[in-house]
Design a protein around this motif. Structure first.
Motif, PDB file in Angstrom:
ATOM      1  N   LEU A   1     -12.344  -7.949  55.169  1.00  0.00           N
ATOM      2  CA  LEU A   1     -13.730  -7.871  55.797  1.00  0.00           C
ATOM      3  C   LEU A   1     -14.036  -9.865  56.091  1.00  0.00           C
ATOM      4  O   LEU A   1     -15.229  -9.772  57.176  1.00  0.00           O
ATOM      5  CB  LEU A   1     -13.847  -7.870  54.703  1.00  0.00           C
ATOM      6  CG  LEU A   1     -14.454  -6.003  54.601  1.00  0.00           C
ATOM      7  CD1 LEU A   1     -14.783  -5.753  52.812  1.00  0.00           C
ATOM      8  CD2 LEU A   1     -14.787  -5.362  55.365  1.00  0.00           C
TER       9      LEU A   1
ATOM     10  N   ILE B   1     -16.259  -0.423  50.580  1.00  0.00           N
ATOM     11  CA  ILE B   1     -15.745  -1.180  51.596  1.00  0.00           C
ATOM     12  C   ILE B   1     -16.779  -2.150  52.302  1.00  0.00           C
ATOM     13  O   ILE B   1     -17.494  -2.546  52.191  1.00  0.00           O
ATOM     14  CB  ILE B   1     -14.765  -0.948  52.611  1.00  0.00           C
ATOM     15  CG1 ILE B   1     -13.188  -1.136  52.169  1.00  0.00           C
ATOM     16  CG2 ILE B   1     -14.962  -1.364  54.161  1.00  0.00           C
ATOM     17  CD1 ILE B   1     -12.394  -0.522  52.909  1.00  0.00           C
TER      18      ILE B   1
ATOM     19  N   TYR C   1     -14.351 -10.029  46.170  1.00  0.00           N
ATOM     20  CA  TYR C   1     -14.794  -8.775  47.254  1.00  0.00           C
ATOM     21  C   TYR C   1     -16.618  -8.472  47.653  1.00  0.00           C
ATOM     22  O   TYR C   1     -16.119  -7.802  48.056  1.00  0.00           O
ATOM     23  CB  TYR C   1     -14.551  -7.794  45.753  1.00  0.00           C
ATOM     24  CG  TYR C   1     -13.366  -7.615  45.287  1.00  0.00           C
ATOM     25  CD1 TYR C   1     -12.171  -7.141  46.421  1.00  0.00           C
ATOM     26  CD2 TYR C   1     -12.316  -8.249  44.165  1.00  0.00           C
ATOM     27  CE1 TYR C   1     -10.932  -7.288  45.954  1.00  0.00           C
ATOM     28  CE2 TYR C   1     -11.106  -8.286  44.044  1.00  0.00           C
ATOM     29  CZ  TYR C   1     -10.173  -7.652  44.944  1.00  0.00           C
ATOM     30  OH  TYR C   1      -9.133  -7.200  45.002  1.00  0.00           O
TER      31      TYR C   1
ATOM     32  N   PHE D   1     -12.616  -2.098  43.595  1.00  0.00           N
ATOM     33  CA  PHE D   1     -11.902  -2.263  44.581  1.00  0.00           C
ATOM     34  C   PHE D   1     -10.666  -3.392  44.809  1.00  0.00           C
ATOM     35  O   PHE D   1      -9.699  -3.542  45.437  1.00  0.00           O
ATOM     36  CB  PHE D   1     -12.968  -3.766  45.006  1.00  0.00           C
ATOM     37  CG  PHE D   1     -12.880  -3.809  46.863  1.00  0.00           C
ATOM     38  CD1 PHE D   1     -11.540  -3.956  47.315  1.00  0.00           C
ATOM     39  CD2 PHE D   1     -13.442  -3.938  47.684  1.00  0.00           C
ATOM     40  CE1 PHE D   1     -11.458  -3.793  49.135  1.00  0.00           C
ATOM     41  CE2 PHE D   1     -14.165  -4.149  49.184  1.00  0.00           C
ATOM     42  CZ  PHE D   1     -12.680  -4.481  49.582  1.00  0.00           C
TER      43      PHE D   1
ATOM     44  N   TYR E   1      -4.263  -5.699  51.290  1.00  0.00           N
ATOM     45  CA  TYR E   1      -5.945  -6.542  51.258  1.00  0.00           C
ATOM     46  C   TYR E   1      -7.179  -6.829  51.994  1.00  0.00           C
ATOM     47  O   TYR E   1      -7.093  -6.949  52.932  1.00  0.00           O
ATOM     48  CB  TYR E   1      -5.740  -7.921  51.006  1.00  0.00           C
ATOM     49  CG  TYR E   1      -4.586  -8.492  49.950  1.00  0.00           C
ATOM     50  CD1 TYR E   1      -5.147  -8.248  48.409  1.00  0.00           C
ATOM     51  CD2 TYR E   1      -3.549  -9.374  49.880  1.00  0.00           C
ATOM     52  CE1 TYR E   1      -3.857  -7.838  47.791  1.00  0.00           C
ATOM     53  CE2 TYR E   1      -2.986  -9.781  49.032  1.00  0.00           C
ATOM     54  CZ  TYR E   1      -3.466  -9.054  48.156  1.00  0.00           C
ATOM     55  OH  TYR E   1      -1.894  -9.453  46.686  1.00  0.00           O
ATOM     56  N   PRO E   2      -7.827  -4.975  51.966  1.00  0.00           N
ATOM     57  CA  PRO E   2      -8.797  -4.747  52.926  1.00  0.00           C
ATOM     58  C   PRO E   2      -9.874  -6.005  53.034  1.00  0.00           C
ATOM     59  O   PRO E   2     -11.076  -6.095  54.057  1.00  0.00           O
ATOM     60  CB  PRO E   2      -9.103  -3.601  52.874  1.00  0.00           C
ATOM     61  CG  PRO E   2      -8.932  -3.504  51.395  1.00  0.00           C
ATOM     62  CD  PRO E   2      -7.484  -3.613  51.083  1.00  0.00           C
ATOM     63  N   SER E   3      -9.664  -6.324  51.662  1.00  0.00           N
ATOM     64  CA  SER E   3     -10.959  -7.154  51.884  1.00  0.00           C
ATOM     65  C   SER E   3     -10.790  -8.815  52.252  1.00  0.00           C
ATOM     66  O   SER E   3     -11.644  -9.081  53.243  1.00  0.00           O
ATOM     67  CB  SER E   3     -11.359  -7.692  50.114  1.00  0.00           C
ATOM     68  OG  SER E   3      -9.883  -8.942  49.273  1.00  0.00           O
ATOM     69  N   SER E   4      -9.799  -9.063  52.429  1.00  0.00           N
ATOM     70  CA  SER E   4      -9.037 -10.179  53.364  1.00  0.00           C
ATOM     71  C   SER E   4      -9.402  -9.901  54.907  1.00  0.00           C
ATOM     72  O   SER E   4     -10.294 -10.380  55.930  1.00  0.00           O
ATOM     73  CB  SER E   4      -7.775 -10.504  53.456  1.00  0.00           C
ATOM     74  OG  SER E   4      -7.229 -11.622  54.321  1.00  0.00           O
TER      75      SER E   4
ATOM     76  N   GLU F   1      -6.229  -2.619  44.908  1.00  0.00           N
ATOM     77  CA  GLU F   1      -5.628  -3.528  46.508  1.00  0.00           C
ATOM     78  C   GLU F   1      -4.708  -4.555  45.277  1.00  0.00           C
ATOM     79  O   GLU F   1      -3.815  -4.898  45.260  1.00  0.00           O
ATOM     80  CB  GLU F   1      -6.074  -4.857  46.622  1.00  0.00           C
ATOM     81  CG  GLU F   1      -7.744  -4.635  47.613  1.00  0.00           C
ATOM     82  CD  GLU F   1      -8.293  -6.166  48.127  1.00  0.00           C
ATOM     83  OE1 GLU F   1      -7.902  -7.224  47.758  1.00  0.00           O
ATOM     84  OE2 GLU F   1      -8.532  -5.643  48.967  1.00  0.00           O
TER      85      GLU F   1
ATOM     86  N   ILE G   1     -16.742  -3.560  41.849  1.00  0.00           N
ATOM     87  CA  ILE G   1     -15.139  -4.704  41.569  1.00  0.00           C
ATOM     88  C   ILE G   1     -14.044  -4.105  41.696  1.00  0.00           C
ATOM     89  O   ILE G   1     -13.093  -4.237  41.880  1.00  0.00           O
ATOM     90  CB  ILE G   1     -16.193  -5.366  41.184  1.00  0.00           C
ATOM     91  CG1 ILE G   1     -17.034  -6.832  41.611  1.00  0.00           C
ATOM     92  CG2 ILE G   1     -14.555  -7.188  41.275  1.00  0.00           C
ATOM     93  CD1 ILE G   1     -17.666  -7.469  41.133  1.00  0.00           C
TER      94      ILE G   1
ATOM     95  N   LEU H   1      -4.801  -5.364  42.473  1.00  0.00           N
ATOM     96  CA  LEU H   1      -5.145  -6.882  41.358  1.00  0.00           C
ATOM     97  C   LEU H   1      -5.581  -6.596  40.169  1.00  0.00           C
ATOM     98  O   LEU H   1      -6.594  -6.505  40.561  1.00  0.00           O
ATOM     99  CB  LEU H   1      -5.546  -7.728  42.681  1.00  0.00           C
ATOM    100  CG  LEU H   1      -4.764  -7.864  44.100  1.00  0.00           C
ATOM    101  CD1 LEU H   1      -5.265  -8.840  44.839  1.00  0.00           C
ATOM    102  CD2 LEU H   1      -3.617  -8.956  43.261  1.00  0.00           C
TER     103      LEU H   1
END
Lengths: 434, 434
Positions: free
Chosen positions: A142, A87, A362, B411, A137-140, B415, B408, B417
C-alpha cells in the motif's frame, strides 16, 4: 541494551555503530550484482528466468511470469476477510494523506510579455519491488503503490519473488489489487531490478523503481540509478524515543521493541533525562521479551544496536536526536509539541503518548517508507513528489527579450560561449544593422 | 548532421546513439574513482592534497586550501565590471523565480483529535562543485548556489579545482560571493566529492552535493549517493528544436549551434514537419560555422550527435520529442503554447521564437541545471525542492487511537509483527482487563 551517559564521545561511537548497517559498507556484493545486471541487460528474459531458478528455486517462463486474473481471484478467496477489511480501511487514510501532497503546475506572467513556470506531470511507468520470503507485508505494498497512484502514474508494475512452486502470497496480491497495481510479475532480487531498469521481452522498462529489498536489491537499485530514478536506499528500521520523567515506561518499552523485532540490524534508542524512566523501561523490556514471538531477533537487535542514552537536559537530548536523525522519532515528554518544533532531522515524528509508531506503520496515512541511517538529514518520506517530475516553462515576447538581449550577449561572451551570444544576436540583427 | 525521415527505427537508433554519452557507460573509471574515495575517506587531508598535486598540479595545504577574504577582494578588482553587472542582474531574476518554488510545512487536523502533516526544513550543509579548467561558468555558480540559498541552507560550501599556481578564476569567486557561498575550497575532482561526503580535517562533511563536473566527478557523486544526497547525474548538454514551416531557419540554426558548442558530446536535434526548413536550417548552420569561435567542437558534436528528423505530422514530431526527453526543448511553431500542452518530457520548454535557450541559461530565472540523456522522464530541474527535506508529523489523541486500535492490532498480527501489535495493545490493557 547499553545504558550510557550522553556526551560527545558516546554519540560519536553510537553513530559509527549505526553506520555499520549501511548498504554502503557491503562492497563485497557489488561485483555479483553488476554481473546480474549486465546479464539481464544483454540476455533479457533468458537471464532473468535462469536467475529466478537459481535464487528462488522456481521455474518461471514467459507464459507464467505475469500474474493472471485467476490467481488474483484465488488470492481474494484465500485471504483472511479481516485482513482485507483493514487493508481497505488503511487505504482510505493513506490515499487521503497523500492527496494533500499533490501540487499543480504553476506560472507567473508579467505585462512585459513574459511567462515563467513549472509544468508538473506524473511519471508514466513505475516499478514497485515487493520482497518475498518469510515476511509478508501488505502494508508495504500500500505504502509504495498509493503515492504513485495518487500522483497519476499511468502504469504501475510490481515485481516480487515467487515461492518454489511459483506462487505468491495472497495478501500481497490482494493489497496490490486494492492499491491499483496494473501488472504483477513473479521475479525478485537484483535480476528483477535489472529487468525493470532495462526491460526484457516480458517486462517493460520503467521510469523509476521503488520499494524495499535485501542487500542485493538495494545495491542493484543503486547501480541502475541514473538509468532510471529510484527512491532512497532503505536500510534497517530504527526508532528513537525521546522521553522525560512524565513518560509511561511500559509504553516506551513496547515502542522500542516494536522496531527491534523487524530485523537483527534494526536499532532502538531511548534518549531520556530521567534515570528512573531508563531503569523502568529496561525492566519492562525484560517483561515483554518473555512473551513476544520474535524474541530472538529482538535480543540480537537490542544487543548490537539498542541504546539508552541518559541526557542531563532536554536540549542536550534533542541535539543528540537531531544528530542521529532516526527513521522514526517518538516524543513522550510533558510538552511534546514544543519538542517537535526543535526537531530538525527525523523521517517521521510521533507526538505524544497515543501516537505510537505502529499507528504510522499501518494506519494514520503518512508513508512508512522513511529515510534510515541518518539520511533523514537529506532524504524525505516516500510521497507524491517521488512520482512526479517538473519541466521549466519559459516564454518571452520579442519586446521582453529585446529589453535584456544585450545583457545575455554580455554574459555569454564572458563565458566565451559565442554561439550562445549568436543565438540572441541573430534575433536582433536587422535592428542592429540599421 | 544527419537528415533522416522519422520512424520507429530511426528514433530507436538515435536513442541508442545518445545513450552512448551516458556516465553509466563509463564503467572503466569506476575502480579508479572508488580508490580515490577510499583514500580520502581514510587519509583525509593528506590524500586530498596529494591528489590535488597529482591531478591539478597545484600544491595546496591546510593553510591555503580555503579561499581568503583577500583573494575575494582581489577577484572583485580583476573581474570585468560589465560581467559583475550582469551577474547581479541575473541573480535577481534567478532568486525571484526560485522564491516561487518555496513550500511551507503543512498540517491537517480533525476534531477527533488527530493532526497529520509534513515539516519541511532546509538542509543544514550543502556542497557545490564548480568545474575548473579552461571553461569558466559564473552562471553555473549562480544556478547551483541560489536555490540552496533560497531554501534556507545554513552553510553553503563550494569546491573548485585550482590552477597550477593555486589560484582560482576571479569570475567564479565573484559569482560565488554574490550568490552567498559561505566558504570556498581549492580542491576538485573525485577527491573533492569524497572530502565533501566524508569530511576531512579541512573540509566539513555536507548533507548533499550538487554541481556539474567531468566523468570522475559524476562517478564519484554516484558512488557517495546514500552517504550524502546528490543532484541528478549530469550528462552532456542537449537541445531539441520542434519547428514547422513558420519557423525562422536562421533562428533554428543559431539555437542548435548554441548547445552544440558546449561539448563534443553535446547533442542538437531538429524535428520538423517542413523539408524546406530542414534544408534552410542546414544552410544557415554552414554559414554560422564560418564565423563561430568554437567551430571544431561544434562540428564534432553535430557529426556524432546532431540530427534533423523529418516528421509527417506535428503529432508524430511531438511523440518523438517526448521519447527523446531532451534537456532543452524549443517550440518554434505556429501555435507554440498548444504544442507545449502536449509535451510530457523535457528539462525546460522554451515557447516561441523569442524564447531561445540562452535566455534560460543566463537570465530568465529558471534553473539551467536540467536533466539530460532522457532522464527528464523522471528527474527535474534543480530547484528549491532539492535543498529541503520533509518529516512526517503524526499526532493522535488517546480517543482517536482508541477508535482504531483494534484495526491496527489486526493488521500487525496478520504481518506476524506481534511487538507492533503489543505497542498498541499495551495502551489499552486496563480497559481490556475490565
Amino acid at each position: 541494551m547499553k545504558t550510557v551517559r550522553l556526551n560527545q564521545e558516546t554519540i560519536a561511537s553510537l553513530l559509527d555503530d549505526l553506520l555499520k548497517r549501511s548498504p554502503n559498507s557491503y562492497g563485497k556484493y557489488e561485483n555479483a550484482v553488476a554481473e546480474i545486471i549486465s546479464n539481464v541487460r544483454s540476455k533479457k528474459d533468458e537471464a532473468l528466468f535462469a536467475y529466478t531458478e537459481k535464487f528462488d528455486h522456481a521455474k518461471i517462463t514467459d507464459k507464467t511470469v505475469q500474474v493472471t486474473q485467476q490467481e488474483i481471484d484465488e488470492a481474494y478467496e484465500r485471504v483472511e476477510p479481516a485482513l482485507l477489511e483493514v487493508i481497505q480501511k488503511a487505504l482510505v487514510n493513506i490515499r487521503s494523506y497523500h492527496e494533500k501532497q499533490k501540487r499543480q503546475s504553476w506560472f507567473c506572467s508579467d505585462e512585459k510579455g513574459t511567462m515563467l513556470g513549472q509544468k508538473i506531470l506524473p511519471l508514466q511507468r513505475v516499478g514497485v519491488y515487493v520482497p518475498g520470503g518469510k515476511a509478508v507485508y501488505p502494508s508495504s505494498v500500500l505504502m509504495n503503490v498509493l503515492p504513485a497512484k495518487v500522483a497519476g502514474v499511468e502504469k504501475i508494475i510490481m515485481t516480487t519473488p515467487p515461492g518454489k512452486d511459483g506462487s505468491l502470497n495472497p495478501s500481497t496480491l490482494v493489497a496490490a489489487k486494492e492499491a491499483g497495481v496494473d501488472t504483477i510479475y513473479k521475479v525478485g532480487g537484483a535480476q528483477a531490478i535489472a529487468a525493470l531498469a532495462y526491460g526484457t521481452q516480458s517486462i517493460p522498462k520503467v521510469d523509476k523503481i521503488v520499494g524495499p529489498g535485501n542487500i542485493f536489491v538495494a545495491l542493484a537499485k543503486k547501480a541502475v540509478y541514473g538509468q532510471v530514478g529510484i527512491d532512497s536506499i532503505a536500510g534497517p528500521s530504527e526508532i528513537l524515543v525521546l522521553a522525560d520523567d512524565t513518560a509511561n515506561p511500559r509504553y516506551v518499552a513496547a515502542d522500542l521493541l516494536s522496531q527491534a523485532e523487524h530485523d537483527e540490524l534494526a536499532s532502538a534508542i531511548l534518549i531520556t533525562t530521567s534515570e528512573k524512566l531508563a531503569r523502568q523501561a529496561k525492566e519492562q523490556i525484560s517483561e515483554f521479551l518473555k512473551v513476544l514471538s520474535r524474541r530472538e531477533i529482538i535480543e540480537k537487535s537490542l544487543d548490537h544496536f539498542g541504546y539508552i542514552l541518559l541526557a542531563d537536559t532536554m536540549e542536550e537530548a534533542i541535539e543528540a536526536a537531531n544528530a542521529i536523525a532516526s527513521e522514526h522519532m517518538e516524543i513522550l515528554t510533558e510538552n511534546p509539541f514544543e519538542v517537535m518544533t526543535k526537531i530538525r532531522n527525523a523521517g517521521a515524528i510521533f507526538i505524544g503518548e497515543s501516537s505510537c509508531e505502529p499507528l504510522g506503520d499501518y494506519f494514520a496515512g503518512p508513508n512508512h517508507v522513511l529515510p534510515t541511517n541518518g539520511t533523514a538529514k537529506f532524504f524525505s518520506p516516500l510521497g507524491v513528489d517521488d512520482f512526479v517530475k517538473k519541466s521549466s516553462v519559459i516564454y518571452y515576447s520579442r519586446e521582453a527579450l529585446h529589453e535584456i538581449h544585450r545583457d545575455i550577449i554580455q554574459f555569454a561572451n564572458c563565458e566565451q560561449l559565442t554561439a550562445h551570444a549568436n543565438s540572441i544576436a541573430v534575433r536582433f540583427e536587422k535592428e542592429e544593422k540599421q
